[in-house]
Design an enzyme around this catalytic site. Structure first.
Site, short mmCIF file in Angstrom:
data_model
loop_
_atom_site.label_atom_id
_atom_site.label_comp_id
_atom_site.label_asym_id
_atom_site.label_seq_id
_atom_site.Cartn_x
_atom_site.Cartn_y
_atom_site.Cartn_z
N ASP A 285 1.02 -1.23 0.17
CA ASP A 285 0.26 -0.41 0.17
C ASP A 285 1.06 1.19 0.10
O ASP A 285 1.83 1.53 0.86
CB ASP A 285 -1.22 0.05 0.84
CG ASP A 285 -1.87 1.18 1.48
OD1 ASP A 285 -2.83 0.83 1.68
OD2 ASP A 285 -2.07 2.13 0.74
N ASP B 170 -3.52 2.92 -5.43
CA ASP B 170 -2.61 2.42 -4.86
C ASP B 170 -2.23 0.58 -3.51
O ASP B 170 -0.95 0.73 -2.55
CB ASP B 170 -2.28 3.97 -3.74
CG ASP B 170 -2.67 3.70 -1.95
OD1 ASP B 170 -4.10 2.69 -2.07
OD2 ASP B 170 -2.30 4.43 -1.59
N GLU B 171 -2.60 -0.08 -4.42
CA GLU B 171 -2.96 -1.10 -3.05
C GLU B 171 -2.92 -2.77 -3.88
O GLU B 171 -3.74 -3.07 -4.85
CB GLU B 171 -3.94 -1.40 -2.19
CG GLU B 171 -5.22 -1.21 -2.22
CD GLU B 171 -6.23 -1.46 -0.59
OE1 GLU B 171 -5.96 -2.10 0.48
OE2 GLU B 171 -7.06 -0.85 -1.07
P1 TTP Z 1 -5.50 5.12 1.01
O1 TTP Z 1 -4.02 3.93 0.54
O2 TTP Z 1 -6.72 4.85 1.88
O3 TTP Z 1 -4.56 6.44 2.12
P2 TTP Z 1 -3.23 6.81 1.87
O4 TTP Z 1 -2.11 5.95 0.45
O5 TTP Z 1 -3.28 8.52 1.23
O6 TTP Z 1 -2.37 7.21 3.18
P3 TTP Z 1 -1.76 6.21 3.67
O7 TTP Z 1 -0.21 6.46 3.98
O8 TTP Z 1 -2.40 5.56 4.83
O9 TTP Z 1 -2.51 4.46 3.01
O10 TTP Z 1 -5.60 5.80 -0.15
C1 TTP Z 1 -5.36 5.97 -1.80
C2 TTP Z 1 -5.88 7.01 -1.89
O11 TTP Z 1 -7.21 6.94 -2.37
C3 TTP Z 1 -4.97 8.81 -1.33
O12 TTP Z 1 -3.75 8.79 -1.72
C4 TTP Z 1 -6.55 9.75 -2.17
C5 TTP Z 1 -7.48 8.74 -2.25
N1 TTP Z 1 -8.53 8.73 -1.41
C6 TTP Z 1 -9.42 9.15 -1.62
O13 TTP Z 1 -9.59 10.53 -2.53
N2 TTP Z 1 -10.32 9.71 -0.24
C7 TTP Z 1 -10.78 9.06 0.46
O14 TTP Z 1 -11.22 9.34 1.41
C8 TTP Z 1 -9.40 7.77 0.12
C9 TTP Z 1 -9.47 7.15 1.80
C10 TTP Z 1 -8.51 7.85 -0.33
MG MG Z 2 -2.45 4.19 1.11
#
Ligand code: TTP
Ligand code: MG
Length: 362
Positions: free
Chosen positions: A9, A107-108
């Site tokens: 992730d 992103d995962e």
């Molecule tokens: P996530 O993997 O949930 O968050 P992240 O990568 O920003 O942070 P983390 O280090 O905790 O993993 O989400 C991936 C992308 O999806 C994030 O960069 C932006 C988008 N996103 C949104 O647009 N709205 C949201 O509510 C969430 C949770 C994510």
């Molecule tokens: Mg993330």
């Protein structure tokens, strides 16, 4: 047999791409989302970097509230094209470690590396290598969890963010999960948390202690699912996400940024060779040839040429690539990464199949 499943992730994904492209933002709170309009803005945060999270900011928070808590932050609108490009690059890298690959969001992704690693030393080495490769080629960090089930791998990837690696061995998973809040289990949200809490269940350890039939009595299907995860019994496989293939591509990051033409040429030749092994093996032909160049500092350029016919011709393709490269040969800046993409594909086997089908139907 041992199962080694990885969940990867990206860290603060959208924000990390923006920081990569604007080194001035490093160490400053960066927030991606709606325009805060000096606190009067509507809409929410998409994501924010870890600096911004120190102010209590998080995804889905109203932007007006974020602005109150962190007026000095750098507020940016999202640039989805850039994020999709970065995501695609990262996914190609992850996929290169194992064919058992399942992307689950922008992103995962999960990969199953059971057939590639023999023991946990191998896993440690592979995950470190993967992290480095993503950072060197795409310029952002990824957190990785490894466990013998998908759900625990996912919980593990979130454990040491950012840029963390968490490997949970089978004999350690109960100890690992026990102190965690039950909302760590995918499927237990705020609403069900209240319900579980009323029944005296707060941490995953509380679930482990309860017999399955009691969990089902009290919480139904959701209870069964939570119990199975807590007890390491999530048997779900990494499903091969059959990505609809629109192109095949390969890219290489130089060990050190370079403008040595001979070195670049050798690399391009090597990439072209590898791509054409695939072209032969999968019986693909292509019409469009794209050269991708990333300079120092992550500025990226692509140049393409589309032929009037489909081809599989390796020599012609490298000639076209060198032609496209000419534009950059006068540039003094050093090159960080180069790649070739072949697109506008047809697969010969598909065409034959189609012919056969129409023949049968007739
Ligand atoms: P996530 O993997 O949930 O968050 P992240 O990568 O920003 O942070 P983390 O280090 O905790 O993993 O989400 C991936 C992308 O999806 C994030 O960069 C932006 C988008 N996103 C949104 O647009 N709205 C949201 O509510 C969430 C949770 C994510
Ligand atoms: Mg993330």
């Amino acid at each position: 047999m041992k199962r080694f499943i990885l969940h990867c992730d990206l860290d603060a994904f959208f924000a990390s791409v923006e920081v990569r492209d604007n080194p001035d933002y490093q160490d400053k709170p960066v927030i991606i989302g709606a325009d805060p309009k000096d606190g009067k803005g509507r809409g929410v945060i998409s994501t924010c970097n870890y600096e911004a999270r120190k102010f209590g900011l998080h995804s889905a928070m109203p932007i007006s509230q974020a602005f109150k808590r962190c007026p000095q932050g750098i507020y940016l609108r999202p640039n989805f094209k850039k994020y999709h490009e970065a995501s695609h690059e990262v996914m190609e890298i992850i996929n290169s470690y194992s064919q058992k690959f399942q992307q689950v969001s922008i992103d995962e992704a999960y990969i199953d590396i059971s057939e590639i690693c023999v023991n946990f030393d191998d896993v440690q080495e592979l995950t470190l290598n993967l992290q480095q490769k993503v950072y060197e080629s795409v310029g952002i960090t990824v957190s990785i969890g490894c466990a013998s089930s998908k759900s625990i791998a996912k919980i593990a990837s979130d454990f040491k963010k950012p840029n963390g690696i968490t490997i949970v061995k089978p004999e350690e998973f109960k100890e690992f999960l026990s102190p965690m809040d039950i909302t760590r289990i995918p499927g237990i949200g705020k609403k069900s948390k209240e319900y579980y809490n009323k029944q005296g269940i707060r941490v995953i350890g509380d679930i482990i202690k309860i017999p399955l039939h009691r969990m089902i009595e009290k919480f139904g299907k959701n209870g069964k699912w939570a119990w199975e995860i807590a007890n390491g019994l999530d048997k779900r496989e990494v499903k091969n996400s059959m990505r609809d293939r629109k192109s095949i591509s390969k890219e290489r990051t130089f060990f050190k940024d370079t403008n040595d033409f001979q070195e670049i040429l050798t690399k391009l030749d090597e990439i072209n060779e590898k791509l054409h092994e695939k072209v032969q093996k999968d019986k693909i032909s292509y019409k469009t040839i794209t050269l991708k160049i990333r300079l120092e500092g992550f500025l990226t350029y692509t140049r393409s040429k589309t032929l009037p016919y489909h081809t599989q011709n390796k020599e012609k393709t490298i000639d076209i690539i060198l032609e496209l490269f000419k534009e950059f040969s006068k540039d003094n800046r050093k090159i960080r990464l180069i790649g070739i993409k072949l697109s506008n594909l047809t697969s010969r086997s598909k065409i034959i199949q189609k012919d056969l089908l129409s023949f049968v139907n007739e």
